[in-house]
Design an enzyme around this catalytic site. Structure first.
Site, short mmCIF file in Angstrom:
data_model
loop_
_atom_site.label_atom_id
_atom_site.label_comp_id
_atom_site.label_asym_id
_atom_site.label_seq_id
_atom_site.Cartn_x
_atom_site.Cartn_y
_atom_site.Cartn_z
N SER A 69 -3.08 -4.25 -6.29
CA SER A 69 -2.91 -5.45 -5.46
C SER A 69 -4.06 -5.61 -4.48
O SER A 69 -4.70 -4.63 -4.07
CB SER A 69 -1.59 -5.39 -4.69
OG SER A 69 -0.51 -5.32 -5.58
N1 SAM Z 1 1.84 -1.37 -6.26
C1 SAM Z 1 0.74 -1.35 -7.20
C2 SAM Z 1 -0.50 -0.76 -6.61
O1 SAM Z 1 -0.51 -0.45 -5.44
O2 SAM Z 1 -1.46 -0.61 -7.37
C3 SAM Z 1 0.42 -2.69 -7.77
C4 SAM Z 1 1.40 -3.06 -8.74
S1 SAM Z 1 1.01 -4.23 -9.98
C5 SAM Z 1 0.66 -5.66 -9.07
C6 SAM Z 1 2.70 -4.44 -10.56
C7 SAM Z 1 3.25 -3.25 -11.31
O3 SAM Z 1 4.64 -3.47 -11.51
C8 SAM Z 1 2.63 -3.05 -12.67
O4 SAM Z 1 2.11 -1.76 -12.79
C9 SAM Z 1 3.79 -3.29 -13.63
O5 SAM Z 1 3.72 -2.52 -14.81
C10 SAM Z 1 4.98 -2.90 -12.77
N2 SAM Z 1 6.28 -3.43 -13.18
C11 SAM Z 1 6.56 -4.65 -13.70
N3 SAM Z 1 7.89 -4.74 -13.92
C12 SAM Z 1 8.45 -3.57 -13.54
C13 SAM Z 1 9.79 -3.06 -13.55
N4 SAM Z 1 10.81 -3.78 -13.98
N5 SAM Z 1 9.99 -1.82 -13.07
C14 SAM Z 1 8.96 -1.05 -12.61
N6 SAM Z 1 7.68 -1.49 -12.60
C15 SAM Z 1 7.42 -2.73 -13.06
#
Ligand code: SAM
EC number: 2.1.1.77
Length: 221
Positions: A69
């Site tokens: 992010s």
């Molecule tokens: N917090 C992260 C960082 O600091 O790098 C950024 C996260 S990225 C914008 C969103 C993440 O949410 C992705 O890695 C995606 O695979 C995960 N994601 C999407 N749906 C999800 C779910 N139902 N449960 C857990 N993770 C999920």
């Protein structure tokens, strides 16, 4: 993703101080959030060749179609979360682990869940090498993690179609949930405070653009 060696020198520290200033200029006021951004070497999450990108206030691809992010977004969510030292926080969407490191720097205990197996495997191995220790889980975080509930705080770092009910249920009374809610392109940041067992207060903030939340209470598989 991830640097081959973890080395923080005067140059990277200087770049980071500039990043903190940019974020402050955009309106982040919580000194503890700004300190955490200043303390976590974001270039550790980038290939050596991409060092310059680490300290721009931008999201960046981390593989598997996912992103680390934007620092401002991380700071905005962290500020809304009103983190207190010792808080038990559930993060949904581990990704690179950067947001988890910010919460750990703020003195929280972090349980973080990632949907994608490959990202989960990578991040859970690398973060301890940086000195950051969270509980890493793999699975559908849209359902929360009942076996670790209740939580003081829950942060969702992927865009949801609605506020998933299980997340409110798994929040302690007095707890706070921060989650982007909207369509596949844009989402309003939403802060939910659990006032009493069956009473919540909800407030909406600016628009952001997150990758979609998958799973049962997200956009499906
Ligand atoms: N917090 C992260 C960082 O600091 O790098 C950024 C996260 S990225 C914008 C969103 C993440 O949410 C992705 O890695 C995606 O695979 C995960 N994601 C999407 N749906 C999800 C779910 N139902 N449960 C857990 N993770 C999920």
């Amino acid at each position: 993703m991830f640097a081959a060696v973890f080395e923080d020198n005067y140059r990277t520290k200087g770049l980071r101080r500039n990043l903190v200033k940019q974020i402050e200029n955009k309106g982040i006021r919580d000194a503890r959030v700004l300190d955490a951004i200043n303390n976590v070497p974001r270039h550790y999450f980038f290939d050596q060749a991409l060092l310059e990108h680490a300290y721009q206030d931008k999201a960046f691809p981390i593989g598997e179609g996912q992103t680390i992010s934007q620092p401002y977004t991380v700071a905005f969510q962290s500020e809304l979360l009103e983190v207190e030292p010792g808080n038990k926080i559930l993060e949904i969407g581990t990704g690179s682990g950067y947001q988890a490191c910010i919460l750990l720097e703020m003195g929280a205990k972090v349980i973080t869940i990632e949907y994608q197996k490959k990202l989960y495997e990578q991040t859970r191995k690398v973060l301890p090498k940086m000195g950051y220790h969270a509980t890493f889980l793999q699975g559908d975080g849209s359902q929360g993690v009942p076996r670790h509930a209740p939580f003081d705080r829950i942060i969702v770092t992927a865009g949801a179609p609605v506020v998933p009910k299980p997340l409110i249920e798994q929040l302690k009374v007095g707890g706070i949930l921060v989650i982007p809610v909207g369509d596949n392109e844009r989402q309003k940041m939403v802060k939910v405070k659990k006032i009493e067992e069956n009473k919540i207060a909800k407030k909406e903030y600016d628009l952001f653009s997150f990758v979609p939340l998958k799973g049962k209470h997200g956009w499906g598989n």
